[in-house]
Design an enzyme around this catalytic site. Structure first.
Site, mmCIF file in Angstrom:
data_model
loop_
_atom_site.group_PDB
_atom_site.id
_atom_site.type_symbol
_atom_site.label_atom_id
_atom_site.label_comp_id
_atom_site.label_asym_id
_atom_site.label_seq_id
_atom_site.Cartn_x
_atom_site.Cartn_y
_atom_site.Cartn_z
ATOM 1 N N SER A 280 0.851 -1.191 0.000
ATOM 2 C CA SER A 280 0.000 0.000 0.000
ATOM 3 C C SER A 280 0.889 1.245 0.000
ATOM 4 O O SER A 280 2.118 1.142 0.008
ATOM 5 C CB SER A 280 -0.893 0.003 1.238
ATOM 6 O OG SER A 280 -0.097 0.261 2.376
ATOM 7 N N LYS A 281 0.245 2.395 0.030
ATOM 8 C CA LYS A 281 0.960 3.667 0.025
ATOM 9 C C LYS A 281 1.946 3.768 1.185
ATOM 10 O O LYS A 281 3.020 4.340 1.070
ATOM 11 C CB LYS A 281 -0.066 4.805 0.145
ATOM 12 C CG LYS A 281 0.027 5.730 -1.041
ATOM 13 C CD LYS A 281 -0.914 6.899 -0.965
ATOM 14 C CE LYS A 281 -0.332 8.037 -1.763
ATOM 15 N NZ LYS A 281 -0.519 8.022 -3.171
ATOM 16 N N ARG A 282 1.534 3.181 2.292
ATOM 17 C CA ARG A 282 2.362 3.223 3.505
ATOM 18 C C ARG A 282 3.733 2.557 3.283
ATOM 19 O O ARG A 282 4.701 2.861 3.969
ATOM 20 C CB ARG A 282 1.515 2.552 4.582
ATOM 21 C CG ARG A 282 2.112 1.784 5.658
ATOM 22 C CD ARG A 282 0.985 1.252 6.559
ATOM 23 N NE ARG A 282 0.492 -0.028 6.066
ATOM 24 C CZ ARG A 282 1.087 -1.186 6.330
ATOM 25 N NH1 ARG A 282 2.176 -1.224 7.052
ATOM 26 N NH2 ARG A 282 0.592 -2.320 5.853
ATOM 27 N N GLU B 143 1.778 8.874 -10.389
ATOM 28 C CA GLU B 143 2.474 9.629 -9.338
ATOM 29 C C GLU B 143 3.987 9.558 -9.520
ATOM 30 O O GLU B 143 4.696 10.539 -9.294
ATOM 31 C CB GLU B 143 2.084 9.090 -7.958
ATOM 32 C CG GLU B 143 0.693 9.519 -7.537
ATOM 33 C CD GLU B 143 0.228 8.799 -6.275
ATOM 34 O OE1 GLU B 143 -0.076 9.481 -5.290
ATOM 35 O OE2 GLU B 143 0.158 7.551 -6.292
ATOM 36 N N GLY C 71 5.391 3.028 0.643
ATOM 37 C CA GLY C 71 6.086 3.874 -0.325
ATOM 38 C C GLY C 71 5.661 3.594 -1.755
ATOM 39 O O GLY C 71 6.218 4.158 -2.686
#
Ligand code: GLU
Length: 468
Positions: free
Chosen positions: A238-240, A248, A242
């Protein structure tokens, strides 16, 4: 081998993330390696969650990554005729039947199977009833009662599933829509797909799809199910961790070839080579050496990979690539119109110190600002722009004024003589000079910074620092 035809089949319910991008890269590489074809299919049958803006974003991300596809993208919502004709032919050949069981009834069957410790499944109630079409009726595949479905997965090796673990799956829902498995088989066959590479979240669908191919007497493609990409803690990515969407990464200034090289290495290897040009990937990737174990995403390694690709670029190309970032970063400062030759000079000074294009563009700031707008780090100014430091700066002003030509080599010579003639070390002179020129203790070689700034701007900065 006959022609290799692969496809990437995203659902436009979100942006292209690195897991999907990697699947696309593998499919694309396999086709390009064998001189075959690579198709794009937009699986937009989920009308509630599919959006045109996501389709557009996925196509833009594919283009940016350089994953060119053959022909026009195919949209599942435009192919109801194809799916219906195959369902009809399965009905006609007796491989499929109409079923009037309601979702509640089917759920009750599943529940009762579960309560006896069996796999939850449809119990075949309508299988031999010979029902015709009617309101609220779906169409189900009549699967064999015994036997095994066996296939050789390109990643996981041999997979065998007992048909008793499967049930008569729905091919066309009561609302007339094909199910995912039916549509995928119809499309992959119609598009001539020979190799299906996809995430292993689909591995349990594959025996079902093979049953549909067999019922239609169609050739079964080869399958390769690549494991999910995990975070470094081995949890779902996930985004967590990185991870970002491809778009993006583009905005953050990654190079597409770096992202492609990094993602290709995530689950595939070629000896111990870490960095691959596009041509090398195409030459080496033949569908072998795909790792059945899940790979972990490492943002630091991606950053390193990007830095390596940035350093290997011809300086003019790097300047062209950083130009849009400079325009974006400095528009508000009115400093966005930097001529190409100055961008090349800035790239020379900073490219070893930045690992993406955005960081590179940001590193230019102290040198793009005029002396009057330079911002000084309070800490560095207090420490290095002391009376002693300023004394050296005043002395250097006179020497720099006389330095001919005002170029890196001659500037170096006069700096060295100043240090030697006054029994100093570079540590006495460099920190005040660096703080005066950059505003802080950072940046590249001092002589190169001064040569880039030119005499007038160099002296203006030193003069201003002396007045602080
Ligand atoms: N549309 C599916 C997905 O995005 C892919 C299905 C497939 O590759 O067969 O997960």
């Amino acid at each position: 081998m006959s022609e290799v035809i692969t496809r990437f089949a995203p659902s436009p319910t979100g942006h292209l993330h690195i897991g999907g991008a990697r699947t696309a890269i593998f499919s694309w590489l396999l086709a390009r390696h064998f001189g075959g074809r690579f198709y794009l299919r937009i699986e937009d049958t989920d009308l509630l969650r599919s959006k045109q803006e996501y389709t557009d974003a996925i196509l833009a991300s594919m283009r940016w990554l350089g994953l060119d596809w053959d022909g026009e993208p195919v949209y599942q919502t435009q192919r109801a005729g194809l799916y219906n004709s195959l369902v009809d032919s399965l009905l006609a050949s007796g491989h499929a039947y109409w079923c009037e069981c309601t979702p509640e009834e089917v759920e009750a069957m599943r529940e009762s199977a579960r309560s006896c410790g069996a796999k939850p499944r449809y119990n075949g109630k309508c299988r031999e009833r010979g029902l015709g079409p009617g309101e609220g009726r779906c169409v189900r595949l009549k699967i064999p009662l015994t036997g095994k479905i066996v296939f050789e997965d390109m990643v996981k090796g041999r997979i065998a599933v007992d048909v008793e673990e499967l049930d008569d799956m729905v091919l066309r829902r009561a609302d007339g829509m094909p199910t995912y498995n039916m549509a995928v088989v119809a499309d992959d066959n119609e598009m001539g797909v020979t190799h299906v590479i996809r995430g292993d979240d689909h591995v349990s669908n594959t025996p079902r799809q093979i049953l549909i191919y067999e019922a239609l007497d169609l050739p079964v493609p080869r399958f390769g199910h690549v494991p999910m990409i995990l975070g470094r803690d081995r949890q779902k990515l996930s985004k967590r961790h990185g991870a970002r969407s491809v778009m993006e990464y583009e905005q953050e200034g990654l190079l597409p070839q770096a992202l492609v090289s990094y993602l290709a290495r995530l689950g595939w290897s070629h000896g111990d080579q870490e960095l691959f040009s596009r041509q090398e990937l195409i030459a080496f990737f033949d569908g072998g050496n795909l790792n059945p174990a899940a790979a972990a995403f490492d943002p630091a390694k991606l950053e390193w990979t990007n830095a390596q690709f940035m350093r290997a670029l011809p300086m003019d190309d790097l300047a062209d690539l950083v130009a849009p970032f400079v325009r974006r970063e400095y528009a508000e400062d009115g400093l966005d119109d930097v001529p190409q030759n100055r961008l090349v000079g800035l790239c020379l000074l900073f490219r070893e110190r930045a690992s993406d294009l955005l960081a590179l563009a940001r590193a230019f700031r102290p040198l793009l600002l005029p002396a009057t707008r330079l911002v000084y780090s309070e800490k560095d100014a207090a420490k290095h722009l002391t009376e002693t430091g300023k004394g050296h700066l005043r002395a250097l002003m006179g020497i720099l004024e006389a330095c001919e030509p005002f170029e890196a080599a001659s500037i170096n010579r006069i700096l060295n003589s100043y240090v030697a003639d006054n029994n100093l070390t570079f540590k006495d002179v460099a920190p005040p000079l660096r703080t005066a020129l950059m505003g802080f203790m950072g940046g590249s070689h001092l002589n190169e910074i001064m040569a880039f700034l030119g005499r007038e701007e160099t002296l203006a900065r030193i003069r201003r620092a002396c007045l602080l």
